[in-house]
Design an enzyme around this catalytic site. Structure first.
Site: not given
Length: 760
Positions: A173, A257, A294, A334, A347, A349, A415
């Site tokens: 990244k 960031e 995320n 993205e 990023e 992919n 979850f």
């Protein structure tokens, strides 16, 4: 994804030259130690180019270095192209659907992925032994591992994906952001370097300005990411992100960031055929903003947010980035986009995305087919390129597609992953939904009886609905969820239904904070409207009567059918029952059904068994139900009704699901209901002095010991599940009485981890 997860390689020796090269490519010491013998030649030479020669596809074999639904997805296209199919599997996946759907299968190791699907040498052996000429990596596992790409090339097969240079450049990244800056791509402000420790993380965060996003350089799939709003959260976020990154990617480099508030996660799917042909085709954007921790939950194409002008500019920048790394195959760029449509590179992919079906549905383009063709050396089709050019650099689209990731995760337990066999499994289809103008697509790799294993990702399927408008696609998704029967494991379909029912979602108000904003206390179930609740009571009463009639069962205890006067003055022979929604002590409704099941009257019962509220008089359609079925389909006042029967206890409690709402129901005669008010409440086990494991997982660490005094919200321990670090915090003030488990223990759901002293 497990990008550049280098511990997967064997511990065979390597040459000094290649080892030196690896030190330049990655900081991972494990990577340097574990380089497999398949890479001992100059594997990285010349990998920036696409294949100069064109090879045939028909009659050749493609091996999918993956499992589950994505392997089945690739096989479907490959077989349609006349190709042979080869699967790989672990020892526990011998009977998995992707194995059954392939022409050949090779076992690559034991159940843990680190010993099977992630072992490059084992996969390469499978390639060689089967004579596969093409290798599709799917997503996750080795899909973005440059060493695997190189190993495939060394084996003589062709990697169905981008070249090594692109994977390496975009997989890091920090490096990818610098390439994006050099290519003129919009990027997020932040610190362009590696953070050394927690205190430097605090210093950099203060300089960038809170809130910040702490991210793993090799990260993906939501792992190794934390938002920090202050110094304490920056320290904790650095620690947790570092631990997750090390466990998931064997690379603990962290960077920081600026966190963009209320952003939308929007991405551009593209296809490229490399520098030899020079073509890049961009697809209309996908919006993937409905995320939990995320990780994407619901995706759609196109986005409500973007104007055509922003779409074209975003596609233009995605194409620039692809050309900057000589990209070939399918890839996704993205972006984070604020509500003023300012967008920033996030990023790239370098693989096929989980959510690729929505792009296929709105463009009618088979991405896997073009990936295979590019791998064979073919350029992208001229008609595809021309459509893209004529539409301002992005393919035109028709209609709207929405995808929901269906996970074996229990939304009522935070979850948490759920494992075990699928005891009952029925997928929705376009035919079963029978909604005009709506197409249903369900990509899965399971059937009834399949096992959801603790060793792998808990995704069951990808449910997609397509229609000419967004509102119709949303209605289609809600209807498809009603038709989707999954029993044996917890799953997130009730949560998906809840999101689709949200007016905010329907209005397109879907920043990445959507779930945190609208479910701040977690998911507590779908709340039915009054009209839906009345309909549920009638449906349950109808199901109970139909079942008794078909099975020639005795009537309800103490029941007494009677002549009933309807609102219009007519008299009919009716069954009077009391339907209680929410278990024995829930809300009760008096339901009167006529002898033909054509009409019903419903009234709510209040305290002292007195009626309250208005009388609901309803017209009923035919009820399609059989006692052996899991679904009951009917009609009330012209509205289609679908009720799932999830189970029934010996005490007569029927659990059903309607419109995503899971409800315990009891059907009794009025006399039985009156007598039930005298029943005692069942005993309740007090667990308030215990910390229970919320999921099956591994105990990573303790932050307390016996005798410690703790405050509300204080960290107690960390439990790892699916490579995610889950901090368990105290829900009370008190003193630790005992530590019941050891660090490294495998935990079961509700296992007691520690206990508190009784309150003084």
């Amino acid at each position: 994804s497990l990008r550049n997860f280098s511990i997967i390689l064997s511990t065979k020796s390597t040459t000094p030259a290649v080892a030196a090269m690896l030190r330049l490519l990655s900081p991972s010491r494990t990577l340097q130690r574990s380089l497999g013998s398949t890479l001992q030649r100059s594997a990285f030479s010349g990998t920036a180019s696409v294949h100069a020669d064109v090879l045939p596809l028909e009659g050749e074999k493609v091996l999918v270095a993956n499992r589950g639904e994505i392997a089945c997805r690739v096989f479907n296209t490959a077989k349609g192209m006349g190709m042979g199919t080869v699967s790989i599997h672990s020892e526990v996946d011998t009977m998995a659907q992707h194995v059954k759907r392939s022409d050949e299968a090779v076992c690559v190791g034991p159940a843990p992925s680190i010993e099977s699907y992630l072992v490059i040498d084992n996969v390469v052996d499978a390639i060689k032994s089967t004579g596969a000429k093409y290798v599709h990596p799917g997503y996750g596992f080795l899909s973005e591992n440059a060493l695997f790409c190189a190993a495939v090339k060394e084996s003589g097969a062709r990697f169905v994906g981008p070249p090594v240079r692109a994977i390496e450049a975009m997989g890091d990244k920090i490096e990818s952001k610098q390439i994006a800056i050099d290519a003129g791509i919009n990027t997020i402000p932040g610190f362009q370097g590696v953070i050394k420790d927690a205190e430097e993380a605090v210093t950099i965060s203060q300089q960038v300005g809170y809130p910040v996003m702490i991210k793993a350089s090799a990260g993906g799939g939501g792992k190794g990411m934390r938002i920090a709003w202050n110094d304490d959260e920056a320290r904790e976020g650095f620690r947790l992100s570092t631990d997750e990154a090390r466990a998931s990617f064997d690379d603990d480099r962290i960077f920081i960031e600026k966190f963009i508030e209320r952003p939308h996660h929007i991405e551009i799917q593209l296809l490229a055929d490399g520098p030899e042909h020079g073509n890049v085709v961009c697809f209309p954007e996908r919006e993937c903003s409905i995320q939990r921790r995320n990780q994407k939950v619901i995706e759609e194409s196109p986005s409500v947010l973007l104007t055509p002008e922003t779409r074209r500019e975003m596609a233009k920048q995605a194409a620039q980035l692809a050309r900057a790394v000589d990209y070939a195959s399918a890839g996704t760029v993205e972006f984070l986009c604020d509500e003023q449509q300012n967008f920033y590179f996030l990023e790239m992919n370098t693989r096929l995305q989980v959510e690729h079906p929505v792009s296929e549905m709105v463009t009618n383009v088979d991405l896997v087919k073009h990936m295979l063709e590019v791998a064979a050396g073919h350029p992208l089709p001229k008609d595809l390129i021309e459509k893209c050019e004529k539409n301002g650099g992005v393919l035109p689209h028709e209609g709207w597609a929405i995808e929901a990731r269906i996970y074996a995760e229990d939304p009522f337990r935070g979850f948490l992953p759920s494992t075990g066999p699928l005891l009952t499994y029925e997928e929705p289809t376009t035919e079963s939904l029978a909604m005009e103008g709506v197409t249903v697509r369900c990509d899965s790799g399971v059937v009834e009886g399949s096992d959801i294993s603790m060793f792998y990702d808990p995704m069951i399927s990808k449910l997609v609905t397509y229609a000419d408008t967004r509102s119709k696609a949303i209605d289609g998704m809600t209807g498809a969820i009603n038709e989707y029967v999954i029993q044996g494991v917890g799953h997130n379909t009730p949560f998906v239904a809840s999101v689709c029912r949200s007016q905010h979602f329907k209005d397109g108000d879907t920043p990445t904070s959507f779930i945190d904003t609208h479910y701040p206390q977690g998911f507590n179930g779908v709340e039915l409207t009054e009209k839906e609740t009345v309909a549920l009571a009638v449906n349950v009463a109808g199901i109970e009567r139909s079942r008794r009639e078909q099975l020639f069962s005795a009537p309800l205890p103490l029941s007494d059918a009677e002549v009933h006067k309807m609102e219009d003055g007519s008299e009919i022979y009716v069954d009077n029952v009391i339907v209680t929604l929410g278990g024995h002590k829930g809300e009760s409704y008096a339901v009167a059904l006529d002898e033909l099941g054509m009409r019903a009257q419903v009234r709510k019962l209040g305290e002292n068994l007195e009626y309250e509220g208005e009388i609901h008089s309803l017209a009923l359609g035919d009820l399609d139900y059989h006692p052996t079925s899991n679904l009951a389909r009917g009609e009330i006042d012209g509205v289609k009704q679908v009720v799932q029967l999830l189970g029934e206890t010996n005490e007569g409690v029927m659990t059903v699901q309607m419109e995503g709402s899971v409800v315990d129901c009891v059907v009794r005669s009025p006399e039985e209901f009156a007598l039930s008010t005298y029943m005692k409440e069942p005993p309740v086990v007090d667990t308030s002095l215990m910390l229970l494991s919320p999921m099956p997982g591994k105990l990573i660490s303790y932050a307390v010991k016996a005798g410690d005094k703790v405050e509300l919200g204080q960290e107690l321990c960390v439990v790892e599940a699916m490579k995610m670090q889950n901090v368990q915090r105290s829900e009370r003030r008190g003193t630790i009485k005992s530590i019941n488990c050891e660090v490294g223990d495998s935990l079961k759901v509700d296992q007691v981890i520690l206990e508190f002293e009784e309150d003084e």
